[in-house]
Design a protein around this motif. Sequence first.
Motif, PDB file in Angstrom:
ATOM      1  N   THR A   1      18.932  -5.102 -11.888  1.00 50.65           N
ATOM      2  CA  THR A   1      19.168  -5.031 -10.453  1.00 50.65           C
ATOM      3  C   THR A   1      17.867  -4.952  -9.667  1.00 50.65           C
ATOM      4  O   THR A   1      17.723  -5.593  -8.611  1.00 50.65           O
ATOM      5  CB  THR A   1      20.056  -3.812 -10.124  1.00 50.65           C
ATOM      6  OG1 THR A   1      21.276  -3.915 -10.847  1.00 50.65           O
ATOM      7  CG2 THR A   1      20.354  -3.743  -8.634  1.00 50.65           C
ATOM      8  N   ILE A   2      16.913  -4.199 -10.157  1.00 53.58           N
ATOM      9  CA  ILE A   2      15.659  -4.032  -9.428  1.00 53.58           C
ATOM     10  C   ILE A   2      14.895  -5.349  -9.335  1.00 53.58           C
ATOM     11  O   ILE A   2      14.314  -5.683  -8.294  1.00 53.58           O
ATOM     12  CB  ILE A   2      14.793  -2.927 -10.081  1.00 53.58           C
ATOM     13  CG1 ILE A   2      13.523  -2.690  -9.268  1.00 53.58           C
ATOM     14  CG2 ILE A   2      14.486  -3.271 -11.523  1.00 53.58           C
ATOM     15  CD1 ILE A   2      13.759  -2.175  -7.885  1.00 53.58           C
ATOM     16  N   ILE A   3      14.943  -6.135 -10.426  1.00 56.03           N
ATOM     17  CA  ILE A   3      14.230  -7.420 -10.424  1.00 56.03           C
ATOM     18  C   ILE A   3      14.892  -8.399  -9.463  1.00 56.03           C
ATOM     19  O   ILE A   3      14.225  -9.073  -8.669  1.00 56.03           O
ATOM     20  CB  ILE A   3      14.169  -7.996 -11.848  1.00 56.03           C
ATOM     21  CG1 ILE A   3      13.342  -7.074 -12.758  1.00 56.03           C
ATOM     22  CG2 ILE A   3      13.582  -9.410 -11.834  1.00 56.03           C
ATOM     23  CD1 ILE A   3      13.270  -7.542 -14.186  1.00 56.03           C
ATOM     24  N   SER A   4      16.222  -8.495  -9.514  1.00 53.43           N
ATOM     25  CA  SER A   4      16.913  -9.406  -8.603  1.00 53.43           C
ATOM     26  C   SER A   4      16.751  -8.962  -7.150  1.00 53.43           C
ATOM     27  O   SER A   4      16.598  -9.801  -6.251  1.00 53.43           O
ATOM     28  CB  SER A   4      18.394  -9.469  -8.969  1.00 53.43           C
ATOM     29  OG  SER A   4      19.001  -8.191  -8.867  1.00 53.43           O
ATOM     30  N   SER A   5      16.746  -7.658  -6.897  1.00 50.01           N
ATOM     31  CA  SER A   5      16.572  -7.163  -5.529  1.00 50.01           C
ATOM     32  C   SER A   5      15.188  -7.487  -4.996  1.00 50.01           C
ATOM     33  O   SER A   5      15.037  -7.951  -3.855  1.00 50.01           O
ATOM     34  CB  SER A   5      16.809  -5.648  -5.488  1.00 50.01           C
ATOM     35  OG  SER A   5      18.105  -5.325  -5.945  1.00 50.01           O
ATOM     36  N   VAL A   6      14.171  -7.262  -5.811  1.00 55.25           N
ATOM     37  CA  VAL A   6      12.807  -7.595  -5.387  1.00 55.25           C
ATOM     38  C   VAL A   6      12.676  -9.094  -5.149  1.00 55.25           C
ATOM     39  O   VAL A   6      12.039  -9.533  -4.175  1.00 55.25           O
ATOM     40  CB  VAL A   6      11.787  -7.100  -6.444  1.00 55.25           C
ATOM     41  CG1 VAL A   6      10.391  -7.626  -6.124  1.00 55.25           C
ATOM     42  CG2 VAL A   6      11.776  -5.583  -6.486  1.00 55.25           C
ATOM     43  N   GLY A   7      13.289  -9.907  -6.024  1.00 59.45           N
ATOM     44  CA  GLY A   7      13.213 -11.349  -5.832  1.00 59.45           C
ATOM     45  C   GLY A   7      13.878 -11.798  -4.535  1.00 59.45           C
ATOM     46  O   GLY A   7      13.341 -12.639  -3.805  1.00 59.45           O
ATOM     47  N   ILE A   8      15.049 -11.238  -4.232  1.00 57.15           N
ATOM     48  CA  ILE A   8      15.742 -11.599  -2.985  1.00 57.15           C
ATOM     49  C   ILE A   8      14.904 -11.217  -1.775  1.00 57.15           C
ATOM     50  O   ILE A   8      14.755 -11.990  -0.813  1.00 57.15           O
ATOM     51  CB  ILE A   8      17.126 -10.921  -2.940  1.00 57.15           C
ATOM     52  CG1 ILE A   8      18.047 -11.519  -4.003  1.00 57.15           C
ATOM     53  CG2 ILE A   8      17.754 -11.064  -1.557  1.00 57.15           C
ATOM     54  CD1 ILE A   8      19.350 -10.777  -4.174  1.00 57.15           C
ATOM     55  N   VAL A   9      14.348 -10.021  -1.805  1.00 50.85           N
ATOM     56  CA  VAL A   9      13.549  -9.560  -0.658  1.00 50.85           C
ATOM     57  C   VAL A   9      12.289 -10.402  -0.499  1.00 50.85           C
ATOM     58  O   VAL A   9      11.894 -10.751   0.620  1.00 50.85           O
ATOM     59  CB  VAL A   9      13.211  -8.066  -0.829  1.00 50.85           C
ATOM     60  CG1 VAL A   9      12.209  -7.617   0.231  1.00 50.85           C
ATOM     61  CG2 VAL A   9      14.473  -7.228  -0.728  1.00 50.85           C
ATOM     62  N   LEU A  10      11.639 -10.752  -1.628  1.00 47.97           N
ATOM     63  CA  LEU A  10      10.435 -11.575  -1.535  1.00 47.97           C
ATOM     64  C   LEU A  10      10.736 -12.959  -0.968  1.00 47.97           C
ATOM     65  O   LEU A  10       9.977 -13.476  -0.134  1.00 47.97           O
ATOM     66  CB  LEU A  10       9.789 -11.704  -2.924  1.00 47.97           C
ATOM     67  CG  LEU A  10       9.050 -10.465  -3.445  1.00 47.97           C
ATOM     68  CD1 LEU A  10       8.506 -10.723  -4.847  1.00 47.97           C
ATOM     69  CD2 LEU A  10       7.905 -10.084  -2.503  1.00 47.97           C
ATOM     70  N   VAL A  11      11.835 -13.558  -1.395  1.00 49.10           N
ATOM     71  CA  VAL A  11      12.208 -14.872  -0.848  1.00 49.10           C
ATOM     72  C   VAL A  11      12.489 -14.772   0.645  1.00 49.10           C
ATOM     73  O   VAL A  11      12.066 -15.626   1.439  1.00 49.10           O
ATOM     74  CB  VAL A  11      13.434 -15.426  -1.600  1.00 49.10           C
ATOM     75  CG1 VAL A  11      13.965 -16.679  -0.914  1.00 49.10           C
ATOM     76  CG2 VAL A  11      13.069 -15.747  -3.047  1.00 49.10           C
ATOM     77  N   LEU A  12      13.181 -13.707   1.054  1.00 47.97           N
ATOM     78  CA  LEU A  12      13.462 -13.513   2.472  1.00 47.97           C
ATOM     79  C   LEU A  12      12.181 -13.323   3.280  1.00 47.97           C
ATOM     80  O   LEU A  12      12.017 -13.906   4.358  1.00 47.97           O
ATOM     81  CB  LEU A  12      14.386 -12.309   2.646  1.00 47.97           C
ATOM     82  CG  LEU A  12      14.755 -11.945   4.088  1.00 47.97           C
ATOM     83  CD1 LEU A  12      15.538 -13.071   4.752  1.00 47.97           C
ATOM     84  CD2 LEU A  12      15.566 -10.640   4.118  1.00 47.97           C
ATOM     85  N   VAL A  13      11.254 -12.519   2.765  1.00 50.53           N
ATOM     86  CA  VAL A  13       9.992 -12.287   3.473  1.00 50.53           C
ATOM     87  C   VAL A  13       9.177 -13.569   3.575  1.00 50.53           C
ATOM     88  O   VAL A  13       8.603 -13.876   4.633  1.00 50.53           O
ATOM     89  CB  VAL A  13       9.192 -11.171   2.768  1.00 50.53           C
ATOM     90  CG1 VAL A  13       7.783 -11.072   3.337  1.00 50.53           C
ATOM     91  CG2 VAL A  13       9.897  -9.836   2.922  1.00 50.53           C
ATOM     92  N   MET A  14       9.125 -14.339   2.492  1.00 49.82           N
ATOM     93  CA  MET A  14       8.386 -15.604   2.532  1.00 49.82           C
ATOM     94  C   MET A  14       9.001 -16.572   3.536  1.00 49.82           C
ATOM     95  O   MET A  14       8.283 -17.271   4.265  1.00 49.82           O
ATOM     96  CB  MET A  14       8.357 -16.228   1.131  1.00 49.82           C
ATOM     97  CG  MET A  14       7.529 -15.457   0.126  1.00 49.82           C
ATOM     98  SD  MET A  14       7.654 -16.132  -1.547  1.00 49.82           S
ATOM     99  CE  MET A  14       7.003 -17.773  -1.297  1.00 49.82           C
ATOM    100  N   PHE A  15      10.332 -16.599   3.606  1.00 49.31           N
ATOM    101  CA  PHE A  15      10.994 -17.475   4.569  1.00 49.31           C
ATOM    102  C   PHE A  15      10.671 -17.048   5.997  1.00 49.31           C
ATOM    103  O   PHE A  15      10.350 -17.895   6.853  1.00 49.31           O
ATOM    104  CB  PHE A  15      12.503 -17.441   4.327  1.00 49.31           C
ATOM    105  CG  PHE A  15      13.296 -18.207   5.354  1.00 49.31           C
ATOM    106  CD1 PHE A  15      13.308 -19.592   5.343  1.00 49.31           C
ATOM    107  CD2 PHE A  15      14.030 -17.535   6.327  1.00 49.31           C
ATOM    108  CE1 PHE A  15      14.033 -20.295   6.295  1.00 49.31           C
ATOM    109  CE2 PHE A  15      14.759 -18.227   7.276  1.00 49.31           C
ATOM    110  CZ  PHE A  15      14.755 -19.611   7.257  1.00 49.31           C
ATOM    111  N   LEU A  16      10.730 -15.748   6.279  1.00 53.09           N
ATOM    112  CA  LEU A  16      10.433 -15.264   7.630  1.00 53.09           C
ATOM    113  C   LEU A  16       8.974 -15.486   7.999  1.00 53.09           C
ATOM    114  O   LEU A  16       8.662 -15.883   9.130  1.00 53.09           O
ATOM    115  CB  LEU A  16      10.789 -13.780   7.732  1.00 53.09           C
ATOM    116  CG  LEU A  16      12.281 -13.440   7.605  1.00 53.09           C
ATOM    117  CD1 LEU A  16      12.484 -11.933   7.629  1.00 53.09           C
ATOM    118  CD2 LEU A  16      13.068 -14.100   8.715  1.00 53.09           C
ATOM    119  N   LEU A  17       8.066 -15.260   7.053  1.00 52.85           N
ATOM    120  CA  LEU A  17       6.657 -15.507   7.333  1.00 52.85           C
ATOM    121  C   LEU A  17       6.389 -16.989   7.551  1.00 52.85           C
ATOM    122  O   LEU A  17       5.532 -17.358   8.376  1.00 52.85           O
ATOM    123  CB  LEU A  17       5.796 -14.977   6.182  1.00 52.85           C
ATOM    124  CG  LEU A  17       5.743 -13.450   6.031  1.00 52.85           C
ATOM    125  CD1 LEU A  17       4.875 -13.056   4.834  1.00 52.85           C
ATOM    126  CD2 LEU A  17       5.208 -12.790   7.301  1.00 52.85           C
ATOM    127  N   GLY A  18       7.109 -17.839   6.819  1.00 51.57           N
ATOM    128  CA  GLY A  18       6.973 -19.279   7.058  1.00 51.57           C
ATOM    129  C   GLY A  18       7.417 -19.676   8.450  1.00 51.57           C
ATOM    130  O   GLY A  18       6.764 -20.499   9.115  1.00 51.57           O
TER     131      GLY A  18
END
Length: 389
Positions: free
Chosen positions: A78-95
């Motif tokens: 769960t921790i790995i999938s949660s970090v991955g989801i948050v990182l993808v979201l942050v990268m999308f927002l920063l883009g």
Amino acid sequence: MSERDSQDSGTGATGSPSRKRDRLAWGAQIALIGLFSFACIAVLGMAKDFLVPVVLAFLLSMVFGPVRRVFDRRGIPTIISSVGIVLVLVMFLLGLVSALTVPASDWIDNAPRIERQIQQRVAEISRSMNGLMRFNAKIEKLTKPAEDHDVEKVEVKQPGMAATAMMLAPAIVGQFVFTIVLLLFLLASGDMFYEKLVHVLPTFRDKRRAVEIAFNIERKLSRYLLTISLINLGVGIALGGAMALFGLPNALLIGLIAFLLNFIPYLGAAAGIVLVTIVAALSFDWIGWAPAAGGIYLGISIIEGQFITPYLVGRNLRLNTVVVFISVSFWAWLWSVVGMVVAVPLLLAVRTLSEHIDVLHNLGDFLSERHAERLEQTDDDNGDSSAGS
């Protein structure tokens, strides 16, 4: 006096105070509800800096909760999938931010030239109103007091846009970081909140209903936001391509802005039409191209709002248009831009909650679109009949 008259008079004498007490109790109840409502609105306004990131984090956790469960069923921690989801979201927002920052910086650098262009366009439009302008100037001259040249004038300058943005940047960044961190904790905790909810409820029927409500809200929010995001992406691509064919500069940026603005019902499309009209008025020599560009935006918005969105979103996700407009306006007044974005998801969550609670059933019917419940019942009946045959 007869016996019947005496009974009627006695009933009236004893009934009148009872009715007065009932009216006073009803009035006190209404007053308490009104005071409670005003207190809630005041708290929502005063605690905006704290509540906005909390509400955003919980909404995002409900949206990405089903995605996390997909990874959980595949054996990913769960921790790995949660970090991955948050990182993808942050990268999308920063883009998105980086895609908007470069053109915005160019607009700020060219602000004096743009201001002169706006003044020229306003002067061209006002030439047909010279008579009214001269009349207004005479009125101002008559009503303006005589200036004393010996008195020293003090001019108070307001901070510019750049200075205002720099002052607001730390608060915005802080709320963004708080939202992302809270979202990470909510996703990483898994279904802990649902487990706690099931644990504290007394009966098995209440536990089952609570879990059913929670998962239903998650499913509808995820479906709604995913569908709306795809529709808005299509609107942005269509509008950007149309503006490129129309010859408008920065067509890609206009498409990106249209994609973001379309998350705000009604008001976002209106703001986009005004923006495109202004950009076209500044970009072309003939002022008549400005309403034509705004008309293209309006036509795409009408096609999307009247045909595409109703077909793809589905009946059980459609809301009362008047209630949506009032809700967007209310949350815009209370929480500005973020309020306009979260208004519809909050309405959808309230309507889904009311579908499972008998006391709130009338509220859910009021929040839904016209004849929505009757159409859903017809679909259910058709499904039952086809299954029986």
